[in-house]
Design a protein around this motif. Structure first.
Motif, PDB file in Angstrom:
ATOM      1  N   GLN A 135       0.836  -1.191   0.000  1.00 40.67           N
ATOM      2  CA  GLN A 135       0.000   0.000   0.000  1.00 40.67           C
ATOM      3  C   GLN A 135       0.879   1.253   0.000  1.00 40.67           C
ATOM      4  OE1 GLN A 135      -2.169  -0.625   3.629  1.00 40.67           O
ATOM      5  NE2 GLN A 135      -3.824  -1.769   2.625  1.00 40.67           N
ATOM      6  N   PRO A 136       0.295   2.396  -0.326  1.00 37.83           N
ATOM      7  CA  PRO A 136       1.071   3.638  -0.231  1.00 37.83           C
ATOM      8  C   PRO A 136       1.584   3.841   1.192  1.00 37.83           C
ATOM      9  CG  PRO A 136      -0.960   4.000  -1.438  1.00 37.83           C
ATOM     10  CD  PRO A 136      -1.047   2.617  -0.874  1.00 37.83           C
ATOM     11  N   ARG A 137       2.759   4.404   1.284  1.00 38.43           N
ATOM     12  CA  ARG A 137       3.374   4.597   2.598  1.00 38.43           C
ATOM     13  C   ARG A 137       2.695   5.753   3.328  1.00 38.43           C
ATOM     14  NH1 ARG A 137       9.760   4.931   2.870  1.00 38.43           N
ATOM     15  NH2 ARG A 137       9.559   2.706   3.213  1.00 38.43           N
ATOM     16  N   LEU A 138       2.493   5.556   4.633  1.00 37.79           N
ATOM     17  CA  LEU A 138       1.882   6.579   5.475  1.00 37.79           C
ATOM     18  C   LEU A 138       2.987   7.480   6.025  1.00 37.79           C
ATOM     19  CD1 LEU A 138      -0.640   7.696   6.951  1.00 37.79           C
ATOM     20  CD2 LEU A 138      -0.123   6.098   8.817  1.00 37.79           C
ATOM     21  N   THR A 139       2.936   8.747   5.645  1.00 40.95           N
ATOM     22  CA  THR A 139       3.932   9.682   6.155  1.00 40.95           C
ATOM     23  C   THR A 139       3.534  10.162   7.543  1.00 40.95           C
ATOM     24  OG1 THR A 139       2.840  11.621   5.208  1.00 40.95           O
ATOM     25  CG2 THR A 139       4.418  10.440   3.799  1.00 40.95           C
ATOM     26  N   ALA A 140       4.503  10.669   8.278  1.00 46.40           N
ATOM     27  CA  ALA A 140       4.240  11.142   9.641  1.00 46.40           C
ATOM     28  C   ALA A 140       3.249  12.298   9.637  1.00 46.40           C
ATOM     29  CB  ALA A 140       5.551  11.557  10.308  1.00 46.40           C
ATOM     30  N   ASP A 141       3.374  13.202   8.677  1.00 49.93           N
ATOM     31  CA  ASP A 141       2.466  14.350   8.622  1.00 49.93           C
ATOM     32  C   ASP A 141       1.043  13.902   8.309  1.00 49.93           C
ATOM     33  OD1 ASP A 141       4.545  16.048   9.182  1.00 49.93           O
ATOM     34  OD2 ASP A 141       4.933  16.570   7.069  1.00 49.93           O
ATOM     35  N   ALA A 142       0.919  12.972   7.338  1.00 42.81           N
ATOM     36  CA  ALA A 142      -0.420  12.494   6.983  1.00 42.81           C
ATOM     37  C   ALA A 142      -1.054  11.751   8.151  1.00 42.81           C
ATOM     38  CB  ALA A 142      -0.336  11.587   5.760  1.00 42.81           C
ATOM     39  N   GLN A 143      -0.253  10.983   8.886  1.00 41.60           N
ATOM     40  CA  GLN A 143      -0.785  10.261  10.045  1.00 41.60           C
ATOM     41  C   GLN A 143      -1.251  11.233  11.124  1.00 41.60           C
ATOM     42  OE1 GLN A 143       1.924   8.151  12.738  1.00 41.60           O
ATOM     43  NE2 GLN A 143       0.720   6.278  12.360  1.00 41.60           N
ATOM     44  N   ARG A 144      -0.437  12.242  11.381  1.00 41.55           N
ATOM     45  CA  ARG A 144      -0.802  13.215  12.415  1.00 41.55           C
ATOM     46  C   ARG A 144      -2.085  13.947  12.049  1.00 41.55           C
ATOM     47  NH1 ARG A 144       3.403  15.921  12.161  1.00 41.55           N
ATOM     48  NH2 ARG A 144       2.635  17.583  10.798  1.00 41.55           N
ATOM     49  N   ASP A 145      -2.201  14.361  10.780  1.00 40.80           N
ATOM     50  CA  ASP A 145      -3.403  15.081  10.362  1.00 40.80           C
ATOM     51  C   ASP A 145      -4.638  14.192  10.452  1.00 40.80           C
ATOM     52  OD1 ASP A 145      -1.781  17.239   9.858  1.00 40.80           O
ATOM     53  OD2 ASP A 145      -1.652  16.887   7.681  1.00 40.80           O
ATOM     54  N   ALA A 146      -4.487  12.920  10.058  1.00 40.70           N
ATOM     55  CA  ALA A 146      -5.630  12.004  10.106  1.00 40.70           C
ATOM     56  C   ALA A 146      -6.079  11.750  11.546  1.00 40.70           C
ATOM     57  CB  ALA A 146      -5.273  10.691   9.429  1.00 40.70           C
ATOM     58  N   LEU A 147      -5.125  11.558  12.449  1.00 43.69           N
ATOM     59  CA  LEU A 147      -5.479  11.316  13.847  1.00 43.69           C
ATOM     60  C   LEU A 147      -6.127  12.546  14.462  1.00 43.69           C
ATOM     61  CD1 LEU A 147      -2.323   9.342  15.081  1.00 43.69           C
ATOM     62  CD2 LEU A 147      -4.534   8.425  14.365  1.00 43.69           C
ATOM     63  N   ALA A 148      -5.592  13.723  14.139  1.00 40.97           N
ATOM     64  CA  ALA A 148      -6.160  14.953  14.701  1.00 40.97           C
ATOM     65  C   ALA A 148      -7.587  15.176  14.222  1.00 40.97           C
ATOM     66  CB  ALA A 148      -5.278  16.145  14.322  1.00 40.97           C
ATOM     67  N   ALA A 149      -7.876  14.738  12.999  1.00 39.32           N
ATOM     68  CA  ALA A 149      -9.218  14.958  12.450  1.00 39.32           C
ATOM     69  C   ALA A 149     -10.251  13.988  13.005  1.00 39.32           C
ATOM     70  CB  ALA A 149      -9.157  14.840  10.923  1.00 39.32           C
ATOM     71  N   HIS A 150      -9.803  12.948  13.724  1.00 38.68           N
ATOM     72  CA  HIS A 150     -10.752  11.935  14.209  1.00 38.68           C
ATOM     73  C   HIS A 150     -10.702  11.775  15.728  1.00 38.68           C
ATOM     74  CE1 HIS A 150     -10.384  10.914   9.910  1.00 38.68           C
ATOM     75  NE2 HIS A 150     -11.621  10.408  10.030  1.00 38.68           N
ATOM     76  N   ILE A 151     -10.384  12.838  16.426  1.00 42.62           N
ATOM     77  CA  ILE A 151     -10.411  12.787  17.894  1.00 42.62           C
ATOM     78  C   ILE A 151     -11.870  12.831  18.354  1.00 42.62           C
ATOM     79  CG2 ILE A 151      -9.761  13.984  20.022  1.00 42.62           C
ATOM     80  CD1 ILE A 151      -7.314  15.055  18.555  1.00 42.62           C
ATOM     81  N   ALA A 152     -12.208  11.874  19.172  1.00 37.91           N
ATOM     82  CA  ALA A 152     -13.580  11.825  19.710  1.00 37.91           C
ATOM     83  C   ALA A 152     -13.516  11.382  21.174  1.00 37.91           C
ATOM     84  CB  ALA A 152     -14.439  10.862  18.903  1.00 37.91           C
ATOM     85  N   ASP A 153     -14.060  12.206  22.052  1.00 35.89           N
ATOM     86  CA  ASP A 153     -14.095  11.899  23.488  1.00 35.89           C
ATOM     87  C   ASP A 153     -12.691  11.637  24.034  1.00 35.89           C
ATOM     88  OD1 ASP A 153     -16.875  12.136  23.429  1.00 35.89           O
ATOM     89  OD2 ASP A 153     -17.122   9.995  22.925  1.00 35.89           O
ATOM     90  N   GLY A 154     -11.729  12.427  23.576  1.00 32.06           N
ATOM     91  CA  GLY A 154     -10.377  12.323  24.107  1.00 32.06           C
ATOM     92  C   GLY A 154      -9.620  11.108  23.647  1.00 32.06           C
ATOM     93  N   ALA A 155     -10.102  10.462  22.585  1.00 28.68           N
ATOM     94  CA  ALA A 155      -9.412   9.269  22.087  1.00 28.68           C
ATOM     95  C   ALA A 155      -9.529   9.223  20.569  1.00 28.68           C
ATOM     96  CB  ALA A 155      -9.998   8.007  22.700  1.00 28.68           C
ATOM     97  N   VAL A 156      -8.632   8.461  19.966  1.00 31.84           N
ATOM     98  CA  VAL A 156      -8.652   8.234  18.517  1.00 31.84           C
ATOM     99  C   VAL A 156      -8.584   6.732  18.295  1.00 31.84           C
ATOM    100  CG1 VAL A 156      -7.517   8.642  16.316  1.00 31.84           C
ATOM    101  CG2 VAL A 156      -7.469  10.417  18.071  1.00 31.84           C
ATOM    102  N   GLY A 157      -9.664   6.190  17.719  1.00 24.97           N
ATOM    103  CA  GLY A 157      -9.681   4.755  17.470  1.00 24.97           C
ATOM    104  C   GLY A 157      -9.524   3.939  18.730  1.00 24.97           C
ATOM    105  N   GLY A 158     -10.024   4.466  19.825  1.00 22.04           N
ATOM    106  CA  GLY A 158      -9.937   3.755  21.088  1.00 22.04           C
ATOM    107  C   GLY A 158      -8.634   3.970  21.827  1.00 22.04           C
ATOM    108  N   ILE A 159      -7.726   4.750  21.289  1.00 21.66           N
ATOM    109  CA  ILE A 159      -6.446   5.029  21.937  1.00 21.66           C
ATOM    110  C   ILE A 159      -6.520   6.428  22.532  1.00 21.66           C
ATOM    111  CG2 ILE A 159      -3.941   5.171  21.647  1.00 21.66           C
ATOM    112  CD1 ILE A 159      -5.075   2.407  21.102  1.00 21.66           C
ATOM    113  N   PRO A 160      -6.300   6.570  23.847  1.00 23.08           N
ATOM    114  CA  PRO A 160      -6.348   7.901  24.458  1.00 23.08           C
ATOM    115  C   PRO A 160      -5.330   8.838  23.807  1.00 23.08           C
ATOM    116  CG  PRO A 160      -6.338   6.190  26.146  1.00 23.08           C
ATOM    117  CD  PRO A 160      -6.063   5.508  24.846  1.00 23.08           C
TER     118      PRO A 160
END
Length: 644
Positions: free
Chosen positions: A253-278
Motif C-alpha cells: 500500500q502507499p506509505r503513510l507519512t508522519a504528517d499524513a498520520q498526524r493530520d488524520a489522527l487529529a481529524a478523528h479525535i472523539a471523546d479524548g481518544a482516537v480509534g480507542g487510543i487515548p
C-alpha cells in the motif's frame, strides 16, 4: 491499287490511328486490391494499413510504384474514383499506367506513421533494385529501423554486385539477426562474429539486450533472466526505492507519512481518544500506528502502510535486476562482447587522443620553428613572431582571392607567404633589431610595439571580421579508421609539412654554407668575423628565414583557424613555451617541446573537454614546475653556444 485492297488499307490505317487511344495494360490484381480497399487508401491508419501494403507490393512493379508515390505524397484520387500518380505536370493512372491529361486529383496526405510503414515495405524490393543509389538508400532505411521482415528480405536477396554495398548488407543482416532471429544459437554466433567491434551500430544493438528492470518477489522468479540480486539500502537500490517498487507492482500500500498520520489522527479525535487510543498515549509511535489502523478498519481513513509495515514488507521480499532479453545465453554472449568492445574502445580512444596530441604538436612545432631560429639561435625575443604567422595567413587569403583554383592558390600561397614575411623579417631586423643588439629588454619592448602596430594595420586593411582561407577539396574531410579513430585531412597535411620543414631546416643547417656560417656566428661571432663571415648579414638572413617559416605556418594554420588580426596572438605563447621547454637553440629540443606541450594539452583537456581555459592553466603550471627542475629544457644546447 485495286478496289478490293482499298477497304483493307483503310481498315489498317484506322486501326493504327486507334492504337494510342487504347488503354495501357492494366494490372488486374492491383485493380482488385485498390477497388476493395479504396476507403483505407484514402484514409489509412498506421495500425491497420500493413496488410494492405503487403497486398499492393505483391502485385508487382505497378504496385511498388503506387506505394512509392503514396509514401512521397504523390498519390491522388480522381473525381471518378481512380487512383492517380502525380509527377509534376504528368498524371498517370496507377493501375494502368495510362496518362490522364487534364486531371485535377485530390492529393492524399498520409501521416508520418503510415509513410514509415510504406517505406519499410518498399525496402524489401529496393535492396535488389538495379540502381546502386536506391539499394544504398534502402540499406540506410533498414539501418535506421530494421525489422524481422527486413532480415528475411536481406537473407533472401541475391548477392549485390557492389562489394561495398554487399559488405554493408552483410553487416546489417548480422545486426538484425542479433535482434530478431528466433534461434538463440544463431543470435549468439552473430554476436560472437562481431565480438570486440566498436561500431556504434553494434553497441546500439547490444544495449537493448543488456537493459534491465528491477522487480520484487518473495522468491527467485521462474523463467526470468536474472542479472543480479539487489540488496535494499545499497547504492543500486535504496530502501525507499525498494518500497516504491513494491507499491508499483501492487504488492504494498502507499506509505503513510508522519504528517499524513498526524493530520488524520487529529481529524478523528472523539471523546479524548482516537480509534480507542487515548490522546495522551499518542506520543508513542506504536500507539499512533494502532490508532490509525483502528480508523482504517472502520473505513474512516485511506489504507496506508505505517513505517514499521513498510520496513517489514521490504524485508519480506527479494529484489532483482532482470534482463529484458529472456535468453541467458544471449545475454552472456552480449556481455562478453560488450566488455571486449569497451576494452578496445578504451585503447582506441587512447590512440585517437595520441593522434590529436600529435596533430597539435605538429601545429605548435610549425608555429615555433621560426621562433626557434630567431630566439634560439640569435637570442632575440621577437614578440612580433605571432604577427608574421598572421601575415602569412592573410597572404594566403589574398592569393586565394586572386586565384580561384584552391589547389593552385595553396601552391602559390606557400612561397608567397614565405617571401612576404621574409621581407618583413629582414626589414624588422634592419630597422629595429640590429640597433638593439645585446639589449634584450629593449628588443622585447620594441617588437611588442611592432606587434601592436601590425595588428592594427591588418585591421585597417582587412577589417575586424574573420576572413576565410578555404582548403582544397582533397584536404576536406577526415581520415576515419572507425567510429572512434579519425583525424582531419588538414591536420595530417600540417604534420607532413612540419616533418618537411624539420628536414629542410636540418639540411640547411648541416649541409649548406649558410648553415655553417649560422652555426659559426652562433658559437663565436668574433672568430666568425675574423674568418671573413659577415655576422650582421648572417643575423639578417637568419631572422628573415625564421620569419618566412612563420609565414608558411600562418598559411597552414589559416586553413582550419579563423584568419583575423589576432591570429598570431593565439600561438605566440605556445611558441615561446615550445622553444623554452624543448631547449633554446636546439631544433630537436623544439620538436620535443612541441610534443610534450601537445600531449599535455590533450591529456589535460580530455578530463574536462568543455573547459579549455582550465587545461591551458594546468599546462602552464606544469611547465613552470618543469622549468624549475630543468631550466635548460628537455634537450639543452651544448658546446660554446651554450656557454655564451
Amino acid at each position: 491499287m485495286t478496289h478490293a485492297t482499298r477497304p483493307l488499307i483503310a481498315a489498317l490505317v484506322a486501326f493504327l490511328l486507334l492504337i494510342p487511344a487504347l488503354p495501357a495494360h492494366a494490372n488486374d490484381a492491383l485493380r482488385a486490391v485498390v477497388a476493395q480497399n479504396m476507403d483505407q487508401i484514402e484514409k489509412p491508419s498506421r495500425r491497420t494499413v500493413g496488410p494492405l501494403i503487403d497486398q499492393i507490393a505483391a502485385t508487382g512493379a505497378e504496385g511498388v510504384a503506387l506505394l512509392g508515390a503514396w509514401a512521397d505524397r504523390r498519390l491522388g484520387l480522381s473525381t471518378d474514383g481512380r487512383v492517380l500518380i502525380v509527377d509534376g505536370d504528368i498524371v498517370t493512372d496507377a493501375v494502368t499506367g495510362a496518362p490522364v491529361p487534364g486531371a485535377d486529383p485530390k492529393m492524399l496526405r498520409p501521416n508520418s506513421g503510415v509513410r514509415g510503414v510504406i517505406e519499410s515495405a518498399l525496402v524489401a524490393s529496393q535492396i535488389s533494385d538495379p540502381d546502386p543509389a536506391i539499394r544504398s538508400a534502402a540499406l540506410e532505411s533498414i539501418a535506421r529501423s530494421g525489422t524481422a521482415d527486413h532480415l528475411a528480405a536481406l537473407t533472401a536477396a541475391a548477392a549485390d554486385p557492389d562489394p561495398t554495398l554487399q559488405a554493408r548488407r552483410d553487416r546489417l543482416r548480422t545486426l538484425l539477426t542479433i535482434q530478431h532471429d528466433d534461434d538463440s544459437a544463431t543470435r549468439i554466433a552473430a554476436i560472437e562474429s562481431l565480438g570486440g567491434d566498436v561500431g556504434l551500430d553494434f553497441r546500439a544493438v547490444l544495449n537493448p539486450l543488456l537493459s534491465t528492470r528491477q522487480i520484487a518477489a518473495t522468491a527467485p522468479p521462474e523463467g526470468a533472466n536474472i542479472a543480479r540480486e539487489l540488496s535494499p539500502g545499497d547504492d543500486a537500490l535504496s530502501r525507499n526505492a525498494a518500497y516504491d517498487l513494491l507499491k508499483a507492482q501492487g504488492i504494498a500500500q502507499p506509505r503513510l507519512t508522519a504528517d499524513a498520520q498526524r493530520d488524520a489522527l487529529a481529524a478523528h479525535i472523539a471523546d479524548g481518544a482516537v480509534g480507542g487510543i487515548p490522546v495522551a498515549d499518542l506520543s508513542d509511535p506504536a500507539a499512533r500506528d494502532r490508532a490509525y489502523k483502528a480508523l482504517e478498519a472502520t473505513g474512516q481513513v485511506t489504507p496506508a502502510a505505517t513505517e514499521a509495515e513498510a520496513q517489514a514488507a521490504i524485508d519480506a521480499h527479494r529484489f532483482y535486476e532482470v534482463y529484458a532479453e529472456p535468453d541467458s545465453a544471449v545475454t552472456d554472449a552480449a556481455t562478453a562482447a560488450q566488455r571486449s568492445a569497451q576494452t578496445r574502445l578504451l585503447a582506441m580512444r587512447g590512440v585517437d587522443l595520441g593522434l590529436d596530441a600529435l596533430s597539435l604538436a605538429s601545429i605548435y612545432f610549425l608555429a615555433a620553428i621560426g621562433l626557434a631560429i630567431t630566439f634560439g639561435v640569435m637570442g632575440v625575443i621577437n614578440m612580433a613572431h605571432g604577427e608574421f604567422i598572421m601575415m602569412g595567413a592573410y597572404t594566403g587569403y589574398v592569393v586565394q582571392g586572386l586565384i580561384s583554383d584552391r589547389t593552385l592558390s595553396l601552391i602559390v600561397a606557400l612561397p608567397a607567404a614565405f617571401a612576404v614575411t621574409f621581407i618583413a623579417g629582414v626589414a624588422l631586423y634592419r630597422l629595429v633589431i640590429r640597433h638593439l643588439a645585446k639589449r634584450p629588454l629593449e628588443t622585447l619592448l620594441a617588437t611588442f610595439g611592432v606587434s601592436i602596430a601590425l595588428q592594427q594595420l591588418a585591421k585597417n586593411i582587412f577589417g575586424t571580421q574573420a576572413r576565410p582561407l578555404t582548403a582544397p577539396g582533397w584536404l576536406e574531410g577526415a581520415i576515419t579508421v572507425n567510429d572512434v579513430i579519425s583525424i582531419s585531412t588538414i591536420r595530417v597535411a600540417i604534420f607532413v609539412l612540419a616533418v618537411l620543414f624539420l628536414g629542410l631546416f636540418l639540411f640547411i643547417m648541416k649541409r649548406t654554407r649558410l648553415g655553417l656560417e649560422v652555426r659559426a656566428v652562433t658559437q663565436n661571432p668574433g672568430m666568425a668575423a675574423s674568418m671573413g663571415i659577415n655576422p650582421d648579414r648572417i643575423a639578417m638572413m637568419t631572422f628573415g628565414l625564421g620569419s618566412g617559416i612563420a609565414g608558411i605556418a600562418g598559411v597552414a594554420i589559416g586553413l582550419f583557424a579563423q584568419v583575423t588580426s589576432e591570429l598570431g596572438q593565439q600561438y605566440i605563447v605556445q611558441s615561446f613555451m615550445t622553444v623554452v621547454v624543448g631547449g633554446v637553440g636546439n631544433i630537436w629540443g623544439t620538436l620535443a617541446g612541441a610534443g610534450l606541450i601537445g600531449v599535455l594539452s590533450k591529456v589535460i583537456e580530455s578530463f574536462n573537454p568543455s573547459n579549455t581555459l582550465a587545461a591551458q592553466t594546468f599546462m602552464i603550471l606544469f611547465i613552470v614546475i618543469f622549468i624549475q627542475f630543468r631550466p635548460r629544457g628537455i634537450i639543452p644546447q651544448r658546446g660554446r653556444a651554450a656557454e655564451a
